[in-house]
Design a protein around this motif. Structure first.
Motif, PDB file in Angstrom:
ATOM      1  N   GLU A  86      -0.762  -5.063  -5.089  1.00 47.37           N
ATOM      2  CA  GLU A  86      -0.590  -4.152  -3.955  1.00 47.37           C
ATOM      3  C   GLU A  86       0.499  -3.124  -4.245  1.00 47.37           C
ATOM      4  OE1 GLU A  86      -0.132  -4.619   0.818  1.00 47.37           O
ATOM      5  OE2 GLU A  86       1.302  -5.713  -0.411  1.00 47.37           O
ATOM      6  N   GLN A 123     -10.697 -10.581   1.787  1.00 46.13           N
ATOM      7  CA  GLN A 123      -9.788 -10.276   2.893  1.00 46.13           C
ATOM      8  C   GLN A 123      -8.518  -9.595   2.383  1.00 46.13           C
ATOM      9  OE1 GLN A 123      -9.775 -14.286   4.532  1.00 46.13           O
ATOM     10  NE2 GLN A 123     -10.874 -13.576   6.350  1.00 46.13           N
ATOM     11  N   THR A 126      -9.428  -6.017   1.670  1.00 42.38           N
ATOM     12  CA  THR A 126      -9.484  -5.274   2.932  1.00 42.38           C
ATOM     13  C   THR A 126      -8.083  -4.941   3.420  1.00 42.38           C
ATOM     14  OG1 THR A 126     -11.566  -6.340   3.531  1.00 42.38           O
ATOM     15  CG2 THR A 126     -10.305  -5.364   5.325  1.00 42.38           C
ATOM     16  N   ARG A 127      -7.182  -5.900   3.324  1.00 41.21           N
ATOM     17  CA  ARG A 127      -5.789  -5.683   3.728  1.00 41.21           C
ATOM     18  C   ARG A 127      -5.145  -4.598   2.865  1.00 41.21           C
ATOM     19  NH1 ARG A 127      -2.986 -10.890   3.402  1.00 41.21           N
ATOM     20  NH2 ARG A 127      -2.043 -10.297   1.444  1.00 41.21           N
ATOM     21  N   ALA A 129      -6.678  -2.051   1.347  1.00 39.80           N
ATOM     22  CA  ALA A 129      -7.204  -0.741   1.759  1.00 39.80           C
ATOM     23  C   ALA A 129      -6.544  -0.278   3.052  1.00 39.80           C
ATOM     24  CB  ALA A 129      -8.717  -0.816   1.923  1.00 39.80           C
ATOM     25  N   LYS A 130      -6.322  -1.215   3.962  1.00 40.46           N
ATOM     26  CA  LYS A 130      -5.699  -0.863   5.241  1.00 40.46           C
ATOM     27  C   LYS A 130      -4.235  -0.479   5.047  1.00 40.46           C
ATOM     28  CE  LYS A 130      -5.403  -2.385   9.999  1.00 40.46           C
ATOM     29  NZ  LYS A 130      -5.750  -3.402  10.970  1.00 40.46           N
ATOM     30  N   SER A 131      -3.486  -1.262   4.234  1.00 38.95           N
ATOM     31  CA  SER A 131      -2.060  -0.949   4.057  1.00 38.95           C
ATOM     32  C   SER A 131      -1.826   0.355   3.332  1.00 38.95           C
ATOM     33  CB  SER A 131      -1.263  -2.047   3.377  1.00 38.95           C
ATOM     34  OG  SER A 131      -1.960  -2.919   2.643  1.00 38.95           O
ATOM     35  N   ALA A 133      -4.042   2.838   3.401  1.00 42.09           N
ATOM     36  CA  ALA A 133      -4.878   3.838   4.086  1.00 42.09           C
ATOM     37  C   ALA A 133      -5.794   4.552   3.103  1.00 42.09           C
ATOM     38  CB  ALA A 133      -4.005   4.824   4.856  1.00 42.09           C
ATOM     39  N   SER A 135      -9.682   4.384   0.741  1.00 42.28           N
ATOM     40  CA  SER A 135     -11.017   3.821   0.569  1.00 42.28           C
ATOM     41  C   SER A 135     -11.033   3.062  -0.742  1.00 42.28           C
ATOM     42  CB  SER A 135     -12.066   4.938   0.533  1.00 42.28           C
ATOM     43  OG  SER A 135     -12.110   5.598   1.770  1.00 42.28           O
TER      44      SER A 135
END
Length: 195
Positions: A86, A123, A126-127, A129-131, A133, A135
């Motif tokens: 990450e 999961q 997905t986290r 991509a969200k953190s 922001a 694609s």
């Protein structure tokens, strides 16, 4: 999509998408603000010089594309070293991240054929991509098992990869032209299917 390179053209397609995003061009059927965005390509298969050549041929703004190639991505693992993974992604502030192929970054102890082993990894993706922001495109190979009528069952590993994805595409050979490929939209949760 047409290509003279080997394989079905999944990486060529990804380089084309990266070129559009990095240079601020709208993808077919999409509205875009015209501002180029950062793209991060994490590849376990291709050397950087090959990817750079493909990106340049596609018109990428190379100032906005970062490549962690088959050498630079060695040891990266979503399962075993998620925080490090990450942090690497966040460092580049990408609007788009491509994992090619995604299963190379799962970690050596993850059984991609078991839903209960794969879902926690998905999961985390997905986290991620969200953190950041961004694609995320997860490139997958096609398995050797019988594919049946559902193209979404062709991806390597558990069908949960496609089940957890909100949109899925498949690149296939055009039987009438050996140099061309066809992009088929096989799953779409939040928007109409593409042509």
């Amino acid at each position: 999509m047409c290509s003279r390179y080997g394989g079905t053209g999944k990486t060529i397609l990804c380089c084309g998408i990266a070129a559009y995003v990095s240079s601020g061009r709208a993808l077919p059927g999409d509205a875009f603000d015209g501002e180029g965005r950062n793209v991060l390509i994490i590849s376990s298969e291709d050397p950087g010089n090959i990817l750079k050549k493909r990106l340049k041929l596609s018109g990428a703004d190379m100032r906005r594309v970062k490549i962690l190639d088959c050498i630079g991505s060695e040891g990266m693992s979503i399962a075993d070293k998620y925080e490090e993974f990450e942090a690497t992604v966040m460092h580049y502030k990408p609007a788009l991240v491509m994992l090619d192929p995604w299963h190379a970054f799962l970690g050596e102890n993850v059984d991609i054929n078991r839903i209960n082993a794969l879902r926690p990894i998905l999961q985390k993706v997905t986290r991620l991509a969200k953190s950041c922001a961004c694609s995320l495109i997860q490139v997958s190979h096609v398995g050797k098992r019988a594919q049946g009528e559902n193209a979404n069952n062709a991806a390597v590993g558990s069908v949960d990869l496609v089940n957890a994805s909100r949109s899925a595409f498949r690149v296939i050979f055009d039987e009438t032209d050996e140099d061309c490929r066809i992009l088929v939209h096989t799953k779409s949760n939040y928007a109409p299917y593409g042509k």
